[in-house]
Design an enzyme around this catalytic site. Structure first.
Site, PDB file in Angstrom:
ATOM      1  N   ASP A  58      -3.666  -4.191   3.447  1.00  0.00           N
ATOM      2  CA  ASP A  58      -2.483  -3.711   4.164  1.00  0.00           C
ATOM      3  C   ASP A  58      -1.453  -4.827   4.303  1.00  0.00           C
ATOM      4  OD1 ASP A  58      -3.162  -0.982   4.871  1.00  0.00           O
ATOM      5  OD2 ASP A  58      -4.771  -1.884   6.059  1.00  0.00           O
ATOM      6  N   ASP A 180      -4.529   5.135   0.962  1.00  0.00           N
ATOM      7  CA  ASP A 180      -4.611   5.179   2.427  1.00  0.00           C
ATOM      8  C   ASP A 180      -3.534   5.992   3.148  1.00  0.00           C
ATOM      9  OD1 ASP A 180      -5.785   4.597   4.879  1.00  0.00           O
ATOM     10  OD2 ASP A 180      -4.765   2.679   5.117  1.00  0.00           O
TER      11      ASP A 180
HETATM   12 ZN   LIG Z   1      -3.906   0.851   4.633  1.00  0.00          ZN
END
Ligand SMILES: [Zn+2]
Ligand SMILES: *[C@@H]1O[C@H](CO)[C@@H](O)[C@H](O)[C@H]1NC(C)=O
Ligand SMILES: *[C@@H]1O[C@H](CO)[C@@H](O)[C@H](O)[C@H]1NC(C)=O
Length: 989
Positions: A58, A180
């Site tokens: 991320d 995601d």
């Molecule tokens: Zn993520």
């Protein structure tokens, strides 16, 4: 070199253990090819299991992007991307069969810069041999619900450009990879198709949708992502991954996991190879039941995994070896190291037909009471800041091109657009603008944007100095929305430069904080402009706190030419007339030449809206409500409302006040009714003299939490329009999608959350309509919304929550700041237009565009020098109304990147939904265009080299690739919703 060290390692290993003899299982081929040619061979008569080693990194979430890169603050989350890349490269060198994919260029770029040239050479070789493969490849993996297409295209372009320039064609990702993001937008699929990707994989979709698709073997499909672009332009093969993006249960061999390693020494007592192989075969065979071909994919990795890649690879090597060894005993399962593109290639070779999908994957629920529809609105201030930053960045990019290199140098010193580009790119991440990060990380994104804007301001000042021949200091007022601007508050004479980043002229209302009571304003030609002074409202005084002290606001309309500016000068008049005053009564009507708005004198609320030109009229009441957030303490489910999830504890929202106290200001420039609902909700209903839209400027917060319940504040428009439970929302700011209450177009929905399950992302607009009336609401940021009752449209404005919603962020969404310790106050605007449905787009398309790319105001104090150029346009002429200039940015020394977009859908407008032709050579006033080449949407491939896999839908024929020929190189034709990307070789005139 790499192979040599490999063989050493192998010999060492086999001597030491005496168990394994390399190569494990599959043929070792030291190819010098990347892409599809570098894929391992598969076995046609077996089930082929593609193991995809990967890490999900991320670009900020629980830690900032830099903390994640360095592995700082491992007390928050153990994660360090630099170590992941170090470790993976080492491990790839140990066995040429091994594969790894990398996704987030924001991280890879940081790492690459820090490597020695010999490591860089080694990595290039891994890429050239297809052992390290980039997938997706944008700066980040963008959020799909809350991003605007313009910023998504920019961040993809930035990442893919780095990969092309560093690795050439072998660095070009073939597959888009959004494992995601929390739901999937149709416009994202359309963009990926136009960026040349052969396919797309993701991990999350509604749990009911998934189970129905599993039964029908429809987890792989063909997404037709545009209703306007000619197929297959926006066709994208889409695969749903079997287990989110995680490895199958029991097969996680990262240092962060606890699954048993493969213990393969038969002399030791805990030998478990037979057990591992048996468990793996069971999982593989059951996974094969829900997919169509004899190929399946397994994602071997997860969040920030592979920091110690040896653990993963050592076990994967053995897994492949031992599972394939069973083939000699008749096993029909073949396991291999693979990548998403190698898997995709096999699906393509299968030559099957695939179910066709034309809607999207919103909203996303992972359980009956767990709808991820809260983040559509979470952190509304950050969402607005991101959107306005995009507007400022586009202006910065344009001005860098229009004034040339001087804009980066003088007279105000070094300025650049790059810092802002990077800040905007990380802000597109699916835990950034989405609002699902920790508070300190949200602050970091905002700080990056502010820093980027500082760099751009210098550039903009330099550029405007060059274009206007005036090096007077330029002052920026970024807080005009709360009436703060030290210069205008105190100056007796100043000028305002209005730069318009749109390719057509705009008329725009300007509102400046002042302390005088009368002013004169004149335009660039010296003509005086109607201006009015109105008192600052109570709501504004309360929200600005001690940051400004203006008692009045000066209001006037400005006009600015396409891609250019106009300058207005403002002088205080000593003995002028008194300012307009606010009356404490509700007028029954405010009106301009386009709209007529009535109010109920008893409640102070809106009561109707009419279009004066078309003579149509609807009943319209609007008010503010809140849902009490579920605290997770009830019988159906313990799910609370949080940063991701919207879960009201009742389907009936509470009304904040049935009546509004009102104050009215009516002048020739603007008429406004200021409504006061409560100490934490107020609104201005505003009608500017020349506007086709009614403005609702809302101010919400601090949301009270003394009852220990979180609140989610909405505004609701209730109308007489007969909507049959249907409303429409945009996808990433482009095409419109139909939404029907308690209904999904391609699967059977069992509705379990009557409000949250009917919420959809609104990026730039939503509308409701019947045969005669269409009410469109244009928003100034991404928000969530729904149509729960007939004729009604609700939009969530702000949320404040006291519990974490257990999706990982581990913080309640309870925003405060040093200025607002008692809770954030947020202000924004909704623009309403009422039209006949067949022509509504002719109003809402340009309206939304003016909100997305708004004029930039800069100020200079005192008199301008007499030879200042007061007006300028970067274009030779305005572009046709259907055409939007999406991108104009410096590419390298002699070339600029230009994107032109047809901004209407094919069915939307009689006038505008037609092909339009633009001449590229006659475009710019300051630039001579010397040459042109066309690129794909992400500018990492020449258009004529963009060849994609073709796929056949189950219904209908395989679309034939049409090539549209332009009449000449300079004349380019745009069809509805088409975006064309050009690299122009230019010189300054
Ligand atoms: Zn993520
Ligand atoms: C794919 O299938 C079609 C229709 O079944 C067939 O005509 C075509 O030859 C096949 N193509 C390949 C490459 O096998
Ligand atoms: C890709 O990078 C190479 C090397 O820098 C460059 O020559 C080429 O023009 C780039 N391709 C595109 C489409 O920009």
């Amino acid at each position: 070199m790499a192979a040599g060290s490999l063989h050493l390692a192998v010999t060492f290993l086999s001597v030491l253990t005496g168990v394994l003899s390399f190569p494990l299982g599959q043929e070792t081929k030291c190819s010098d090819t990347c892409g599809y040619e570098s894929c391992h061979a598969t076995k046609p008569n077996m089930l082929n299991v593609h193991l995809v080693p990967h890490t999900h990194d991320d670009v900020g979430w629980l830690k900032t992007v830099d903390q994640y890169y360095y592995g700082d603050r491992n007390d928050i989350q153990h994660a360090g991307v630099q170590y992941i890349l170090d470790s993976v490269v080492d491990q790839l060198l140990k066995n040429p069969d091994r594969r790894f994919i990398y996704v987030e260029t924001a991280f890879f770029y940081r790492w690459w810069k820090q490597q020695s040239s010999s490591t860089q050479q080694t990595v290039k070789q891994l890429v050239n041999e297809g052992r390290l493969e980039f997938v997706n490849g944008g700066w980040c993996m963008s959020d799909e619900a809350t991003t605007h297409y313009s910023a998504v295209i920019d961040q993809m372009t930035m990442g893919l450009r780095f990969l092309n320039e560093t690795f050439g064609p072998c660095g070009r990702p073939r597959v888009a990879w959004h494992i995601d993001p929390f739901g999937h937008a149709r416009e994202h699929a359309s963009m990926f198709a136009q960026m040349g990707y052969d396919g797309f994989f993701f991990g999350r979709l509604d749990y009911q949708d998934r189970s129905q698709r599993m039964m029908k073997k429809e987890q792989e499909l063909l997404w037709r992502a545009s209703d306007s672009l000619t197929p297959p332009m926006a066709d994208l093969f889409t695969g749903i991954l079997p287990n989110g993006y995680n490895p199958p249960e029991g097969f996680c061999w990262d240092q962060s996991c606890d699954d048993p390693p493969i213990r393969d020494d038969p002399d030791l007592e805990d030998y478990n190879v037979d057990d591992v192989v048996r468990r793996f075969l069971t999982i593989a065979n059951s996974q094969a039941l829900v997919y169509k071909t004899n190929h399946i994919i397994m994602t071997m990795g997860s969040d920030f995994q592979y920091e110690n890649a040896n653990l993963w690879y050592k076990n994967l090597d053995k897994l492949i070896h031992y599972v394939n060894a069973q083939q000699s005993n008749g096993s029909k399962v073949n396991v291999l190291y693979s990548t998403p593109s190698c898997y995709l290639q096999e699906l393509h070779r299968a030559n099957l037909t695939w179910p066709l999908k034309t809607d999207d994957f919103f909203p996303y629920a992972d359980n009956a009471h767990d709808f991820w529809t809260g983040y559509f609105t979470s952190r509304p201030a950050l969402k607005r800041y991101e959107r306005i930053s995009n507007s400022n960045l586009q202006t910065c990019n344009q001005l860098e091109v229009l004034a040339g290199p001087v804009s980066r140098e003088r007279p105000f010193g070094k300025g650049d657009s790059q810092t802002m580009k990077k800040a905007m790119a990380v802000a597109q991440h699916h835990d950034a603008v989405s609002g699902t990060e920790k508070q300190h990380v949200a602050n970091d994104y905002a700080r990056r944007l502010a820093n980027g804007w500082q760099h751009c301001q210098v550039l903009v000042s330099n550029s405007l100095a060059a274009l206007s021949s005036s090096s007077a200091e330029r002052i920026y007022c970024d807080n005009l929305n709360i009436s703060v601007c030290p210069l205008t508050e105190s100056s007796k004479k100043f000028s305002v430069n209005v730069y318009n980043p749109l390719a057509r002229p705009v008329t725009w209302p300007v509102r400046l904080p002042v302390n005088g009571t009368a002013y004169t304003v004149s335009d660039a030609k010296g003509k005086s402009v109607d201006c009015q002074v109105v008192p600052v409202s109570r709501a504004t005084r309360e929200v600005r706190r001690n940051r400004g002290f203006a008692v009045n606001e000066l209001v006037f309309q400005v006009q600015a030419p396409p891609l250019g500016y106009s300058t207005y000068s403002v002088s205080l008049v000593q003995d002028g007339p008194p300012p307009a005053s606010a009356h404490h009564r509700t007028p029954t009507v405010i009106q301009n030449k386009f709209l007529r708005v009535t109010f109920d004198p008893d409640t102070g609320l809106l009561s109707s809206l009419s279009n004066v030109e078309t003579k149509q009229s609807i009943k319209l009441t609007q008010n503010f409500y809140w849902y009490n957030a579920s605290d997770g303490n009830n019988t159906e489910s313990i799910q609370p409302s949080g940063a991701y999830i919207f879960r009201p504890n009742s389907s009936t929202p509470f009304i904040i006040s049935r009546t509004a106290k009102t104050e009215t200001v009516q002048t020739s420039v603007v008429q406004e009714v200021r409504q006061w609902f409560s100490p934490w909700v107020s609104q201005v209903v505003r009608l500017h003299a020349d506007s086709r839209a009614l403005e609702l400027e809302w101010t919400v917060g601090p949301l009270p939490i003394d009852d220990d319940l979180g609140k989610e504040v909405i505004t609701r428009l209730d109308t007489s329009i007969k909507t049959s439970e249907i409303f429409y929302t945009d996808s990433n700011g482009r095409e419109m999608l139909e939404r029907k209450k308690d209904f999904r177009p391609t699967w059977h929905l069992k509705q379990s959350e009557p409000i949250a399950g009917n919420y959809y992302p609104i990026n730039s607009r939503a509308y409701i309509k019947d045969d005669v009336d269409q009410l469109t609401v244009v928003t100034d940021r991404s928000q969530g919304g729904g149509s729960i009752h007939n004729g009604s449209l609700e939009i969530m404005l702000h949320r404040r929550l006291l519990y974490d919603d257990v999706r990982g962020v581990a913080e309640p969404l309870n925003e405060t700041s040093s200025i607002f310790p008692e809770g954030l106050v947020v202000r924004g605007r909704l623009l309403l237009s009422l039209d006949r449905p067949p022509v509504a787009a002719d109003t809402h398309r340009p309206l939304a565009q003016e909100v997305v790319l708004q004029p930039l105001l800069t100020f200079t104090n005192g008199d301008l020098s007499p030879n200042t150029r007061l007006e300028f346009s970067g274009l030779q002429a305005a572009l046709p109304s259907a055409v939007h200039l999406l991108t104009l940015t410096q590419w390298d020394k002699d070339s600029v990147l230009l994107r032109l977009e047809h901004q209407f859908q094919s069915w939307e407008s009689k006038v505008n939904s037609k092909p339009v032709t633009v001449n590229l050579q006659k475009l710019f006033s300051t630039l001579q265009v010397l040459g042109v080449s066309e690129l794909n949407l992400s500018a990492n491939q020449w258009k004529d080299e963009m060849i994609r896999f073709d796929w056949t839908p189950q219904t209908g024929k395989k679309p034939l690739l049409k090539t549209f020929e332009d009449p000449s190189v300079w004349e380019v034709t745009l069809r509805p919703m088409e975006i064309r990307t050009f690299l122009l070789r230019v010189s300054l005139r």
